[in-house]
Write an enzyme that holds these catalytic residues in place. Structure first.
Site, mmCIF file in Angstrom:
data_model
loop_
_atom_site.group_PDB
_atom_site.id
_atom_site.type_symbol
_atom_site.label_atom_id
_atom_site.label_comp_id
_atom_site.label_asym_id
_atom_site.label_seq_id
_atom_site.Cartn_x
_atom_site.Cartn_y
_atom_site.Cartn_z
ATOM 1 N N LYS A 16 -37.071 -80.520 -61.437
ATOM 2 C CA LYS A 16 -36.736 -79.192 -60.906
ATOM 3 C C LYS A 16 -35.293 -79.157 -60.393
ATOM 4 C CE LYS A 16 -40.001 -79.189 -57.739
ATOM 5 N NZ LYS A 16 -40.631 -80.511 -57.966
ATOM 6 N N ARG A 91 -44.431 -73.909 -51.902
ATOM 7 C CA ARG A 91 -45.224 -75.106 -52.166
ATOM 8 C C ARG A 91 -46.665 -74.940 -51.724
ATOM 9 N NH1 ARG A 91 -40.894 -79.011 -52.152
ATOM 10 N NH2 ARG A 91 -41.495 -81.147 -52.482
ATOM 11 N N ARG A 130 -36.098 -93.466 -59.872
ATOM 12 C CA ARG A 130 -35.222 -92.730 -58.971
ATOM 13 C C ARG A 130 -34.958 -93.534 -57.692
ATOM 14 N NH1 ARG A 130 -36.723 -86.628 -57.571
ATOM 15 N NH2 ARG A 130 -38.202 -87.428 -56.072
ATOM 16 N N ARG A 136 -33.900 -92.078 -51.899
ATOM 17 C CA ARG A 136 -34.468 -91.107 -50.960
ATOM 18 C C ARG A 136 -35.457 -91.829 -50.063
ATOM 19 N NH1 ARG A 136 -36.078 -85.521 -53.824
ATOM 20 N NH2 ARG A 136 -37.824 -85.894 -52.421
ATOM 21 N N ARG A 147 -47.234 -87.713 -51.889
ATOM 22 C CA ARG A 147 -46.637 -86.456 -52.383
ATOM 23 C C ARG A 147 -47.407 -85.912 -53.578
ATOM 24 N NH1 ARG A 147 -41.181 -88.810 -52.781
ATOM 25 N NH2 ARG A 147 -40.618 -87.235 -54.318
HETATM 26 P P1 AMP Z 1 -38.250 -82.085 -52.317
HETATM 27 O O1 AMP Z 1 -36.829 -82.527 -52.332
HETATM 28 O O2 AMP Z 1 -38.431 -80.673 -52.814
HETATM 29 O O3 AMP Z 1 -39.158 -83.055 -53.001
HETATM 30 O O4 AMP Z 1 -38.706 -82.044 -50.768
HETATM 31 C C1 AMP Z 1 -38.699 -83.215 -49.986
HETATM 32 C C2 AMP Z 1 -39.618 -83.051 -48.780
HETATM 33 O O5 AMP Z 1 -39.190 -81.935 -47.975
HETATM 34 C C3 AMP Z 1 -41.076 -82.731 -49.116
HETATM 35 O O6 AMP Z 1 -41.838 -83.886 -49.396
HETATM 36 C C4 AMP Z 1 -41.527 -82.032 -47.833
HETATM 37 O O7 AMP Z 1 -41.732 -82.979 -46.786
HETATM 38 C C5 AMP Z 1 -40.305 -81.216 -47.463
HETATM 39 N N1 AMP Z 1 -40.328 -79.876 -48.103
HETATM 40 C C6 AMP Z 1 -39.451 -79.388 -49.033
HETATM 41 N N2 AMP Z 1 -39.779 -78.141 -49.392
HETATM 42 C C7 AMP Z 1 -40.902 -77.825 -48.693
HETATM 43 C C8 AMP Z 1 -41.745 -76.680 -48.640
HETATM 44 N N3 AMP Z 1 -41.510 -75.597 -49.418
HETATM 45 N N4 AMP Z 1 -42.815 -76.716 -47.810
HETATM 46 C C9 AMP Z 1 -43.073 -77.774 -47.029
HETATM 47 N N5 AMP Z 1 -42.329 -78.904 -47.034
HETATM 48 C C10 AMP Z 1 -41.251 -78.930 -47.859
#
Ligand code: AMP
Length: 188
Positions: A16, A91, A130, A136, A147
């Protein structure tokens, strides 16, 4: 120019962020990644960052009210006038409902929800890779596994939510970055 409002959905590791970045360049509209917003808040040690850090390290979701507030504020900024790409939001179904309400109120309803589909086997391999490149904090084995669970339980129902509203565009996320980009742009 007509505004183009997109959402990218897909499991962790589907690409994404990569596709969001390319789409943002192609259409000159901002990519809004809630994960990036939260990571920079954690780096800067802001109150938001302090609240989010714990959830993120475990691979858990940050509470809906917090995330909805962030996106609501972001979507009022001027650079979203010609459209936006949401990556990592919504999400959960409550987040999607809040987005439907706020985007309609602002006269910028969501037009396309692009679901990037990748088999689980391949996703796990990508995420393990990754870990070497991006480092990360949430790319540990436990956090990755968690996740995925969270994705299946809380996020996958969004696919149905958007299918019922006629907005879902599913594409295969297997292939080169360019292949996938072509698939997306051909349906926009
Ligand atoms: P991502 O980079 O999109 O994988 O987001 C990394 C982390 O940020 C996720 O595992 C959540 O802990 C938090 N996070 C990001 N976007 C959201 C969202 N829309 N709702 C809740 N937590 C989020």
């Amino acid at each position: 120019m007509r505004a183009m409002n997109l959402i990218l959905v897909g499991p962790p590791g589907a690409g994404k962020g990569t596709q969001g970045y390319k789409l943002s360049k192609q259409y000159s509209i901002p990519e809004i990644s809630t994960g990036d917003i939260l990571r920079s808040a954690v780096r800067e040690g802001t109150p938001l960052g302090q609240e989010a850090k714990n959830y993120m390290e475990r691979g858990a979701l940050v509470p809906d009210a917090v995330i909805i507030g962030i996106v609501c504020e972001r979507l009022t900024q001027d650079d979203t006038r010609n459209g936006f790409i949401l990556d990592g939001f919504p999400r959960t179904v409550p987040q999607a409902e809040a987005l439907t309400t706020m985007s309609q109120a602002q006269g910028c309803p969501i037009e396309h929800v692009i679901s990037i589909e990748v088999p689980e086997e391949e996703l796990l391999q990508r995420l393990a890779g990754r870990r070497e490149v991006e480092r990360r904090h949430d790319d540990t084995d436990d956090a990755i596994r968690y996740r995925f669970e969270v994705y299946c339980r809380d996020t996958a129902p969004l696919i149905e939510y958007y299918r019922q509203r006629g907005l879902l565009r599913a594409i295969s996320g297997v292939g080169t970055i360019e292949d996938i980009f072509q698939r997306i742009t051909s349906i926009l």
